[in-house]
Design a protein around this motif. Structure first.
Motif, short mmCIF file in Angstrom:
data_model
loop_
_atom_site.label_atom_id
_atom_site.label_comp_id
_atom_site.label_asym_id
_atom_site.label_seq_id
_atom_site.Cartn_x
_atom_site.Cartn_y
_atom_site.Cartn_z
N MET A 195 0.84 -1.19 0.00
CA MET A 195 0.00 0.00 0.00
C MET A 195 0.88 1.24 0.00
O MET A 195 1.92 1.26 0.63
N ASN A 196 0.41 2.24 -0.68
CA ASN A 196 1.15 3.49 -0.77
C ASN A 196 0.18 4.63 -0.46
O ASN A 196 -0.55 5.09 -1.34
N PHE A 197 0.15 5.06 0.78
CA PHE A 197 -0.78 6.09 1.22
C PHE A 197 -0.25 7.48 0.86
O PHE A 197 0.90 7.79 1.15
N LYS A 198 -1.09 8.31 0.25
CA LYS A 198 -0.70 9.68 -0.11
C LYS A 198 -1.41 10.72 0.75
O LYS A 198 -1.00 11.87 0.79
N LYS A 199 -2.48 10.32 1.43
CA LYS A 199 -3.23 11.23 2.29
C LYS A 199 -3.56 10.52 3.60
O LYS A 199 -4.36 9.58 3.62
N ILE A 200 -2.92 10.98 4.67
CA ILE A 200 -3.08 10.35 5.99
C ILE A 200 -3.74 11.33 6.94
O ILE A 200 -3.23 12.44 7.15
N LEU A 201 -4.88 10.93 7.49
CA LEU A 201 -5.58 11.75 8.48
C LEU A 201 -5.21 11.24 9.86
O LEU A 201 -5.30 10.03 10.12
N ILE A 202 -4.77 12.14 10.73
CA ILE A 202 -4.40 11.78 12.10
C ILE A 202 -5.37 12.46 13.05
O ILE A 202 -5.47 13.70 13.06
N ALA A 203 -6.10 11.66 13.82
CA ALA A 203 -7.06 12.20 14.79
C ALA A 203 -6.33 12.45 16.11
O ALA A 203 -5.65 11.56 16.63
N VAL A 204 -6.46 13.67 16.61
CA VAL A 204 -5.76 14.03 17.84
C VAL A 204 -6.67 14.77 18.81
O VAL A 204 -7.64 15.40 18.43
N ASP A 205 -6.31 14.63 20.08
CA ASP A 205 -6.88 15.45 21.13
C ASP A 205 -5.70 15.83 22.03
O ASP A 205 -4.56 15.68 21.62
N ASN A 206 -5.97 16.28 23.19
CA ASN A 206 -4.88 16.71 24.08
C ASN A 206 -4.55 15.58 25.05
O ASN A 206 -4.71 15.72 26.25
N SER A 207 -4.08 14.44 24.52
CA SER A 207 -3.79 13.28 25.36
C SER A 207 -2.49 12.62 24.92
O SER A 207 -2.01 12.84 23.82
N VAL A 208 -1.97 11.78 25.79
CA VAL A 208 -0.75 11.05 25.49
C VAL A 208 -0.97 10.10 24.31
O VAL A 208 -0.11 9.98 23.44
N CYS A 209 -2.13 9.45 24.27
CA CYS A 209 -2.36 8.49 23.19
C CYS A 209 -2.43 9.18 21.83
O CYS A 209 -1.98 8.62 20.83
N SER A 210 -2.96 10.39 21.76
CA SER A 210 -2.99 11.07 20.47
C SER A 210 -1.60 11.59 20.10
O SER A 210 -1.27 11.70 18.92
N GLU A 211 -0.78 11.89 21.09
CA GLU A 211 0.61 12.27 20.83
C GLU A 211 1.34 11.11 20.16
O GLU A 211 2.08 11.31 19.18
N LEU A 212 1.13 9.90 20.64
CA LEU A 212 1.73 8.71 20.05
C LEU A 212 1.21 8.48 18.63
O LEU A 212 1.96 8.12 17.73
N ALA A 213 -0.09 8.71 18.43
CA ALA A 213 -0.68 8.57 17.10
C ALA A 213 -0.10 9.58 16.13
O ALA A 213 0.20 9.25 14.98
N ALA A 214 0.08 10.82 16.60
CA ALA A 214 0.65 11.87 15.74
C ALA A 214 2.06 11.50 15.32
O ALA A 214 2.43 11.63 14.14
N LYS A 215 2.84 11.04 16.26
CA LYS A 215 4.22 10.64 15.96
C LYS A 215 4.24 9.52 14.91
O LYS A 215 4.96 9.60 13.91
N ALA A 216 3.43 8.50 15.12
CA ALA A 216 3.37 7.37 14.19
C ALA A 216 2.83 7.80 12.83
O ALA A 216 3.35 7.39 11.78
N GLY A 217 1.81 8.64 12.83
CA GLY A 217 1.21 9.10 11.58
C GLY A 217 2.18 9.91 10.74
O GLY A 217 2.28 9.73 9.51
N TYR A 218 2.92 10.80 11.39
CA TYR A 218 3.90 11.60 10.66
C TYR A 218 5.07 10.73 10.17
O TYR A 218 5.62 10.99 9.09
#
Length: 147
Positions: free
Chosen positions: A1-24
């Motif tokens: 798979m070759n993703f060209k558009k990645i949406l990262i859902a975030v809030d003000n939490s540790v788990c969304s910080e981890l998601a942002a890091k992985a998504g980027y």
């Protein structure tokens, strides 16, 4: 798979910080653009006798939109690595808002963190990440919050 558009859902939490890091990190590997989405949960409506929303609620939404945008900027600056990022701050319920924004933006992958709650809380409330994964038209990567 070759993703060209990645949406990262975030809030003000540790788990969304981890998601942002992985998504980027994924966006960097796939040379993809990113949309950061932050959902502002609607406050219970209070209606004045003239059937308008109370000014307090309107002001609260304005402040929430402003705070949401600041959160998105902070996350992009911390993890963005210069990747083109779109900021999406909307008032909606979490699951519906994330899925709707993914559809409208044309996301090919959603990255979302999970609080990792279990037991009775999970039984009663479920997980936003789980609901998004079940209802999304595109793949969803769930990043666990491991202590």
């Amino acid at each position: 798979m070759n993703f060209k558009k990645i949406l990262i859902a975030v809030d003000n939490s540790v788990c969304s910080e981890l998601a942002a890091k992985a998504g980027y990190e994924l966006a960097s590997k796939f040379n993809a653009e990113v949309a950061l989405v932050n959902i502002i949960e609607p406050a219970p409506a209070s209606v004045n006798p003239d059937f308008t929303l109370a000014p307090v609620f309107l002001e609260a939404y304005d402040n929430s939109k402003e705070n949401s945008h600041l959160l998105l900027e902070e996350i992009a600056n911390k993890h963005g690595m210069g990747i083109a990022t779109t900021y999406l701050s909307i008032i909606d319920t979490a699951t519906h808002g994330i899925i709707q924004q993914a559809d409208e933006w044309g996301a090919e992958l959603i990255v979302i963190g999970t609080h990792g709650r279990g037991g009775i809380y999970h039984f009663l409330m479920g997980s936003v990440a789980e609901h998004v994964a079940r209802k999304s038209a595109c793949p969803v990567m769930i990043i666990p919050n491991k202590d």
